[in-house]
Design an enzyme around this catalytic site. Structure first.
Site, PDB file in Angstrom:
ATOM      1  N   GLU A  24       0.823  -1.225   0.000  1.00 21.53           N
ATOM      2  CA  GLU A  24       0.000   0.000   0.000  1.00 21.53           C
ATOM      3  C   GLU A  24       0.850   1.265   0.000  1.00 21.53           C
ATOM      4  O   GLU A  24       2.072   1.223   0.201  1.00 21.53           O
ATOM      5  CB  GLU A  24      -0.954  -0.001   1.195  1.00 21.53           C
ATOM      6  CG  GLU A  24      -0.239   0.032   2.523  1.00 21.53           C
ATOM      7  CD  GLU A  24      -1.033   0.786   3.583  1.00 21.53           C
ATOM      8  OE1 GLU A  24      -1.485   1.906   3.306  1.00 21.53           O
ATOM      9  OE2 GLU A  24      -1.160   0.231   4.688  1.00 21.53           O
ATOM     10  N   LYS A  85      -5.965  10.566   0.858  1.00 25.52           N
ATOM     11  CA  LYS A  85      -6.115   9.221   1.421  1.00 25.52           C
ATOM     12  C   LYS A  85      -7.338   8.594   0.747  1.00 25.52           C
ATOM     13  O   LYS A  85      -8.448   9.095   0.896  1.00 25.52           O
ATOM     14  CB  LYS A  85      -6.321   9.347   2.933  1.00 25.52           C
ATOM     15  CG  LYS A  85      -6.699   8.055   3.645  1.00 25.52           C
ATOM     16  CD  LYS A  85      -6.950   8.320   5.127  1.00 25.52           C
ATOM     17  CE  LYS A  85      -7.704   7.183   5.783  1.00 25.52           C
ATOM     18  NZ  LYS A  85      -8.114   7.479   7.147  1.00 25.52           N
ATOM     19  N   VAL A 105      -5.913   0.391   3.128  1.00 27.52           N
ATOM     20  CA  VAL A 105      -6.009  -1.067   3.009  1.00 27.52           C
ATOM     21  C   VAL A 105      -7.190  -1.431   2.108  1.00 27.52           C
ATOM     22  O   VAL A 105      -7.046  -2.238   1.176  1.00 27.52           O
ATOM     23  CB  VAL A 105      -6.124  -1.719   4.405  1.00 27.52           C
ATOM     24  CG1 VAL A 105      -6.504  -3.189   4.287  1.00 27.52           C
ATOM     25  CG2 VAL A 105      -4.813  -1.559   5.159  1.00 27.52           C
ATOM     26  N   ASP A 137     -18.254   4.591  13.858  1.00 25.25           N
ATOM     27  CA  ASP A 137     -16.980   4.679  13.140  1.00 25.25           C
ATOM     28  C   ASP A 137     -16.331   3.299  13.047  1.00 25.25           C
ATOM     29  O   ASP A 137     -15.672   2.830  13.977  1.00 25.25           O
ATOM     30  CB  ASP A 137     -16.053   5.680  13.842  1.00 25.25           C
ATOM     31  CG  ASP A 137     -14.794   5.968  13.017  1.00 25.25           C
ATOM     32  OD1 ASP A 137     -14.605   5.298  11.987  1.00 25.25           O
ATOM     33  OD2 ASP A 137     -14.029   6.857  13.415  1.00 25.25           O
ATOM     34  N   SER A 139     -13.994   1.148  10.225  1.00 25.93           N
ATOM     35  CA  SER A 139     -13.229   1.340   8.988  1.00 25.93           C
ATOM     36  C   SER A 139     -13.808   0.542   7.819  1.00 25.93           C
ATOM     37  O   SER A 139     -14.215  -0.613   7.975  1.00 25.93           O
ATOM     38  CB  SER A 139     -11.775   0.918   9.208  1.00 25.93           C
ATOM     39  OG  SER A 139     -11.073   0.993   7.981  1.00 25.93           O
ATOM     40  N   ALA A 140     -13.773   1.172   6.642  1.00 23.01           N
ATOM     41  CA  ALA A 140     -14.176   0.483   5.404  1.00 23.01           C
ATOM     42  C   ALA A 140     -13.254  -0.702   5.106  1.00 23.01           C
ATOM     43  O   ALA A 140     -13.606  -1.578   4.304  1.00 23.01           O
ATOM     44  CB  ALA A 140     -14.178   1.464   4.239  1.00 23.01           C
ATOM     45  N   ASP A 141     -12.089  -0.763   5.762  1.00 19.92           N
ATOM     46  CA  ASP A 141     -11.185  -1.914   5.570  1.00 19.92           C
ATOM     47  C   ASP A 141     -11.897  -3.229   5.906  1.00 19.92           C
ATOM     48  O   ASP A 141     -11.670  -4.260   5.261  1.00 19.92           O
ATOM     49  CB  ASP A 141      -9.944  -1.801   6.478  1.00 19.92           C
ATOM     50  CG  ASP A 141      -9.015  -0.652   6.091  1.00 19.92           C
ATOM     51  OD1 ASP A 141      -9.245  -0.010   5.051  1.00 19.92           O
ATOM     52  OD2 ASP A 141      -8.063  -0.401   6.860  1.00 19.92           O
ATOM     53  N   LYS A 158      -3.886  -1.665  15.933  1.00 19.16           N
ATOM     54  CA  LYS A 158      -3.412  -0.800  17.023  1.00 19.16           C
ATOM     55  C   LYS A 158      -4.494  -0.631  18.075  1.00 19.16           C
ATOM     56  O   LYS A 158      -5.680  -0.582  17.739  1.00 19.16           O
ATOM     57  CB  LYS A 158      -3.080   0.586  16.474  1.00 19.16           C
ATOM     58  CG  LYS A 158      -1.758   0.665  15.760  1.00 19.16           C
ATOM     59  CD  LYS A 158      -1.314   2.116  15.635  1.00 19.16           C
ATOM     60  CE  LYS A 158      -0.038   2.212  14.829  1.00 19.16           C
ATOM     61  NZ  LYS A 158      -0.281   2.167  13.367  1.00 19.16           N
TER      62      LYS A 158
HETATM   63  N1  PSU Z   1      -3.799   1.675  11.016  1.00 18.83           N
HETATM   64  C1  PSU Z   1      -2.475   1.607  11.159  1.00 18.83           C
HETATM   65  N2  PSU Z   1      -1.684   2.120  10.203  1.00 18.83           N
HETATM   66  C2  PSU Z   1      -2.200   2.691   9.070  1.00 18.83           C
HETATM   67  C3  PSU Z   1      -3.609   2.765   8.932  1.00 18.83           C
HETATM   68  C4  PSU Z   1      -4.363   2.238   9.915  1.00 18.83           C
HETATM   69  O1  PSU Z   1      -1.994   1.082  12.161  1.00 18.83           O
HETATM   70  O2  PSU Z   1      -1.448   3.163   8.214  1.00 18.83           O
HETATM   71  C5  PSU Z   1      -4.176   3.391   7.678  1.00 18.83           C
HETATM   72  C6  PSU Z   1      -4.358   2.296   6.624  1.00 18.83           C
HETATM   73  O3  PSU Z   1      -4.169   2.857   5.329  1.00 18.83           O
HETATM   74  C7  PSU Z   1      -5.825   1.925   6.821  1.00 18.83           C
HETATM   75  C8  PSU Z   1      -6.435   3.265   7.130  1.00 18.83           C
HETATM   76  O4  PSU Z   1      -6.403   1.314   5.707  1.00 18.83           O
HETATM   77  O5  PSU Z   1      -5.473   3.906   7.949  1.00 18.83           O
HETATM   78  C9  PSU Z   1      -7.771   3.158   7.816  1.00 18.83           C
HETATM   79  O6  PSU Z   1      -8.359   4.421   7.908  1.00 18.83           O
HETATM   80  P1  PSU Z   1      -9.869   4.557   8.429  1.00 18.83           P
HETATM   81  O7  PSU Z   1      -9.848   4.202   9.868  1.00 18.83           O
HETATM   82  O8  PSU Z   1     -10.208   6.010   8.204  1.00 18.83           O
HETATM   83  O9  PSU Z   1     -10.704   3.616   7.608  1.00 18.83           O
HETATM   84 MN    MN Z   2     -13.514   5.981  10.188  1.00 17.16          MN
END
Ligand code: PSU
Ligand code: MN
Length: 301
Positions: A24, A85, A105, A137, A139-141, A158
């Site tokens: 990534e 992003k 991700v 909230d 994540s879309a991941d 984390k």
């Molecule tokens: N968590 C980490 N390191 C990262 C990210 C998340 O420990 O770099 C980054 C990754 O790119 C992940 C994104 O896909 O943050 C998730 O963001 P969000 O929570 O806004 O979906």
């Molecule tokens: Mn989010």
């Protein structure tokens, strides 16, 4: 597809059924300071190659998804300003307006799947945030892992996030989660999140066999492989706990919302640990690259 540009070396490897590993770019554009970001991105590619696979770092440049970047393009992403992003919902505007984007991700999984790459190495994934019951909230991941057939190799989640909640969510969505090299699900900087892994498999060939079985059954979606950071590089969970509480407090006080929450928390943690977290971050990604390349080789056999 006019929005997808696969680097010749990667295209050839895919056509010949060779092992390819996606990487990534959020980690390059938003995750680490220059020049460590560029040095790390190149070092990760070297580890992939040393373990018999072809690396394909993924990002968006001028509204085109690049699958496989040149060292010059990696340098550009590591220094350019205004790189967005990009998660799933951000693709349409970035393509239409011919912008630059670093893929999350979720975004990298989408691009990898479009190119036909089955394994993707990263540091940490997004997940269920603390207090998600109120804020929604998530994540879309996680949704991407449910629907897109790519194996994501990471160092866990984390503890800025709700780790048990994240694992429950993945279970609900039917995503196989495998811990590789430890008894507990890892917490990125720390080898253990305190939650025992439901499934531990240390042999990358066996993980490849699971992915094959999943594909042969026609089950869609991804697989999450979580590798604990190497022992000599870890920051103990208790030590990170105070740092993370402080970061969460500041996030709330400053009223940070939406897609800015995760980058804010990540950079706060980095500042508060004065660089120790950066070293751990680099080491864990290099370790994940080794595991990911071995899984990709197992799949290519
Ligand atoms: N968590 C980490 N390191 C990262 C990210 C998340 O420990 O770099 C980054 C990754 O790119 C992940 C994104 O896909 O943050 C998730 O963001 P969000 O929570 O806004 O979906
Ligand atoms: Mn989010």
């Amino acid at each position: 597809m006019k929005y997808l540009d696969i680097k010749p070396e990667v295209k050839e490897a895919l056509e010949q059924g060779k092992a390819v590993v996606a990487l990534e770019s959020t980690i390059i554009a938003h995750g680490m300071p220059y020049p460590k970001n560029v040095e790390t991105a190149l070092a990760v590619e070297d580890v992939i190659r040393a373990n018999g696979a072809v690396p394909a770092t993924i990002a968006i440049i001028d509204g085109v998804i690049k699958v496989g970047l040149t060292p010059e393009e990696i340098e550009y992403l590591g220094t350019a300003k205004g790189v967005l992003k990009v998660s799933r919902r951000d693709f349409p505007v970035v393509m239409a307006k011919k912008m630059d984007g670093a893929t999350t991700v979720a975004g990298t999984m989408m691009a990898a799947a479009m190119a036909g790459i089955k394994v993707f190495v990263t540091g940490g994934i997004g997940g269920v945030h603390r207090g998600a019951g109120e804020s929604h909230d998530i994540s879309a991941d996680l949704e991407e892992l449910k629907q897109t057939n790519v194996c994501v190799v990471c160092a866990g989640v984390k503890s800025i996030l709700d780790i048990p909640g994240t694992l429950e969510y993945l279970e609900t969505k039917g995503v196989p989660v495998v811990t590789c090299g430890g008894d507990d699900f890892p917490a990125f900087y720390s080898r253990s999140s305190g939650i025992p892994a439901e499934l531990r498999e240390d042999d990358p060939q066996e993980i490849a066999a699971m992915i094959k079985a999943k594909d042969e059954m026609g089950l869609g979606g991804g697989v999450l492989v979580a590798c604990p950071v190497p022992e000599e590089d870890e920051i103990p969970f208790e030590k990170m706990d105070g740092v993370i509480k402080e970061a969460l407090k500041e996030c709330e006080e400053q009223g940070i919302k939406g897609k800015r929450i995760t980058p804010f928390l990540l950079s706060k943690v980095k500042d508060l640990t004065e660089g120790a977290s950066l070293e751990a971050n680099i080491k864990l990604v290099l370790h994940n690259a080794e595991v990911g390349a071995k899984i990709a080789c197992g799949l290519a056999k």
